[in-house]
Structures are given as structure tokens and as C-alpha cells.
Design an enzyme around this catalytic site. Structure first.
Site, mmCIF file in Angstrom:
data_model
loop_
_atom_site.group_PDB
_atom_site.id
_atom_site.type_symbol
_atom_site.label_atom_id
_atom_site.label_comp_id
_atom_site.label_asym_id
_atom_site.label_seq_id
_atom_site.Cartn_x
_atom_site.Cartn_y
_atom_site.Cartn_z
ATOM 1 N N LEU A 275 -76.197 -16.991 61.482
ATOM 2 C CA LEU A 275 -77.078 -16.249 62.372
ATOM 3 C C LEU A 275 -77.919 -15.284 61.545
ATOM 4 O O LEU A 275 -77.636 -15.040 60.374
ATOM 5 C CB LEU A 275 -76.261 -15.475 63.405
ATOM 6 C CG LEU A 275 -75.445 -16.304 64.397
ATOM 7 C CD1 LEU A 275 -74.677 -15.387 65.339
ATOM 8 C CD2 LEU A 275 -76.342 -17.244 65.195
ATOM 9 N N ALA A 276 -78.931 -14.710 62.185
ATOM 10 C CA ALA A 276 -79.772 -13.765 61.446
ATOM 11 C C ALA A 276 -78.939 -12.638 60.852
ATOM 12 O O ALA A 276 -79.177 -12.215 59.721
ATOM 13 C CB ALA A 276 -80.854 -13.200 62.369
ATOM 14 N N GLU A 277 -77.966 -12.140 61.610
ATOM 15 C CA GLU A 277 -77.109 -11.065 61.105
ATOM 16 C C GLU A 277 -75.668 -11.246 61.558
ATOM 17 O O GLU A 277 -75.414 -11.659 62.704
ATOM 18 C CB GLU A 277 -77.574 -9.684 61.599
ATOM 19 C CG GLU A 277 -78.996 -9.335 61.267
ATOM 20 C CD GLU A 277 -79.228 -8.984 59.810
ATOM 21 O OE1 GLU A 277 -78.235 -8.808 59.077
ATOM 22 O OE2 GLU A 277 -80.404 -8.868 59.438
ATOM 23 N N THR A 278 -74.748 -10.929 60.675
ATOM 24 C CA THR A 278 -73.339 -10.741 61.017
ATOM 25 C C THR A 278 -72.987 -9.313 60.645
ATOM 26 O O THR A 278 -73.230 -8.879 59.514
ATOM 27 C CB THR A 278 -72.441 -11.735 60.266
ATOM 28 O OG1 THR A 278 -72.772 -13.073 60.690
ATOM 29 C CG2 THR A 278 -70.975 -11.470 60.562
#
Length: 259
Positions: free
Chosen positions: A44-47
Site C-alpha cells: 500500500l502507499a503507506e504502512t
């Protein structure tokens, strides 16, 4: 070792819109390399990873390719998880990170990020930037991000950058923004240098855009939209050297990772 995760769509009231983030609440930090590999696995774009340290939560954010110094939607998602999944009862959650002190407050059904305002420096519009974006740029502003001001909302919608060329521009990524038609301003955000071709909804870039548009439009309260395919709305206000960024969030998945 087993760890619980929650996937949250931030800056939206509807599943599969806004910006997805994976959130881990940890008892202690994992090795940096392992957190990076987990983020790459989720892709995902961010974790986001959060660990309680005293009265605050220390938060770190990883794209699939790199750790980043600030992320709005994954902070909103982390606060949602702490409130809704782990039963935090305080009206405000305080976070610490490499970019300074952050906070998230409940205001009705919205969560409100309390982030530092970022003042960008105006720079010359380079031919390479216009070539990479494939459009006319009216102004360029540099902070940790490069912000390109375009002529209209339609120009933002139509922007089709050369991502390989864009990755060579200075900064973590490139914001394109313009005055909105239904919103005060609109934007998109491209960050191929850190593994994000286009981010669906980016809270942290509004730390740069809100001071700019507040001065341009002569008011502190601003409604914004990010015009990605998933889309999202942000309700912003400038308060001195802080930017308040409000939005909704929904949980779409949870599970366990086995390490």
C-alpha cells in the site's frame, strides 16, 4: 511471532475510496528492515507502525520502498485504529515522529490532524518540470516536496506526467494544485522516487498547500479535494504555525501476519 494489522481507508466515508493505509500497533519496535519488508508485502502507499512511549504514541511510516518523514492519511488511519479497534478513550491522541509533535482529535464524526505548517520557497519553473508534467506550470514552490501551481482544476485532472522524468525532480514528490471549482483548491500528488506513482489522498502535502492557498484566498478555513482515481476530501484550517486537516475513515480489513 504473530502481529495484528488493520487496513483503513482514510479521508473518505466509503470503502474503496480515499487512501488505504495498513496500521500496526506494536508493543516494541521491530527491526527497521523487517518493518520495510512488511510494508513492501502489503504494497500500500503507506504502512504505519505505532508504539506507546509515555503519554504519546511514536509513529513511523513506510512506503513499499522507503521510510518517509511525515504522512497524514496513515496518521489519521492510526488514530482511527487506536480509537475504534483498541478502545482509546481520550479525545486527543498525541504522536511523536521525526517531523515533530503531531496530534489527532475527535470532532464529531471527523478526525482532525494537527500538523506543522510548512512554508515553501518560491523557485523558478524549470523546463524539465514542465516537460515531466506535460503541462504549463504557473508557479513552483520547494520544500521537502516540489509544488507546481497549474492554471485550473481541469489542468490538474488532465495532468499525465512522465513518472520516470518526474522522479528526477528535487524533493520526495511533486504536488500539482490549482483553484478548485467546488472546493477552495484541488491537488494531485506523484512520488515515484519513493515508490508511489500517484498517491490517492495525501494529508501531509496539505501542510504545504494550506499556507499557500490561505494567503492566496485570504481565509484560514479551506475545503480541499484530491483528484486521484479514488478521490478524497479534506477539511483544512490554518492556525498560526499549525495546519488542522479533518477527514473521515473506515475500516475495510483486519488480520494477522505470521513472522
Amino acid at each position: 511471532m504473530q502481529l495484528e494489522f488493520h487496513q483503513i481507508d482514510a479521508f473518505t466515508e466509503h470503502a474503496f475510496r480515499g487512501n488505504p493505509a495498513m496500521v500496526y500497533r506494536l508493543d516494541a519496535w521491530l527491526p527497521d528492515e523487517l518493518m520495510q519488508r512488511i510494508a513492501a508485502e502489503h504494497n500500500l502507499a503507506e504502512t504505519a507502525f505505532v508504539v506507546r512511549e509515555g503519554a504519546a504514541w511514536h509513529i513511523r511510516w513506510f512506503t513499499p520502498a522507503a521510510e518517509v518523514p511525515l504522512c497524514g492519511h496513515a496518521t489519521l488511519a492510526s488514530a482511527y485504529v487506536l480509537f475504534e479497534c483498541y478502545g482509546e478513550t481520550a479525545s486527543r491522541l498525541d504522536f511523536t515522529c521525526t517531523s515533530g509533535a503531531l496530534g489527532v482529535t475527535r470532532e464529531g464524526e471527523r478526525l482532525v490532524l494537527d500538523f506543522p505548517a510548512i512554508q515553501a520557497e518560491r523557485v523558478a519553473v524549470s523546463a524539465s518540470l514542465e516537460q515531466a508534467l506535460g503541462c504549463k506550470v504557473l508557479e513552483a514552490w520547494q520544500s521537502k516536496e516540489l509544488m507546481a501551481v497549474l492554471a485550473s482544476e481541469q489542468a490538474v485532472r488532465d495532468c499525465a506526467p512522465d513518472l520516470k522524468a518526474l522522479a528526477e525532480q528535487p524533493g520526495l514528490g511533486v504536488i500539482v494544485t490549482a483553484r478548485g471549482e467546488r472546493h477552495d483548491f484541488v491537488s494531485r500528488y506523484f512520488a515515484p522516487f519513493i515508490g508511489i506513482d500517484e498517491d490517492p489522498v495525501t494529508g501531509s502535502t496539505h501542510c504545504v498547500m494550506v499556507p499557500y492557498w490561505a494567503e492566496r484566498l485570504g481565509r484560514q478555513q479551506l475545503d480541499a479535494a484530491q483528484l486521484s482515481a479514488r478521490g478524497g476530501e479534506l477539511f483544512c484550517r490554518l492556525e498560526g504555525e499549525r495546519v488542522k486537516i479533518a477527514g473521515h475513515a473506515v475500516k475495510v480489513a483486519q488480520g494477522t501476519i505470521y513472522l
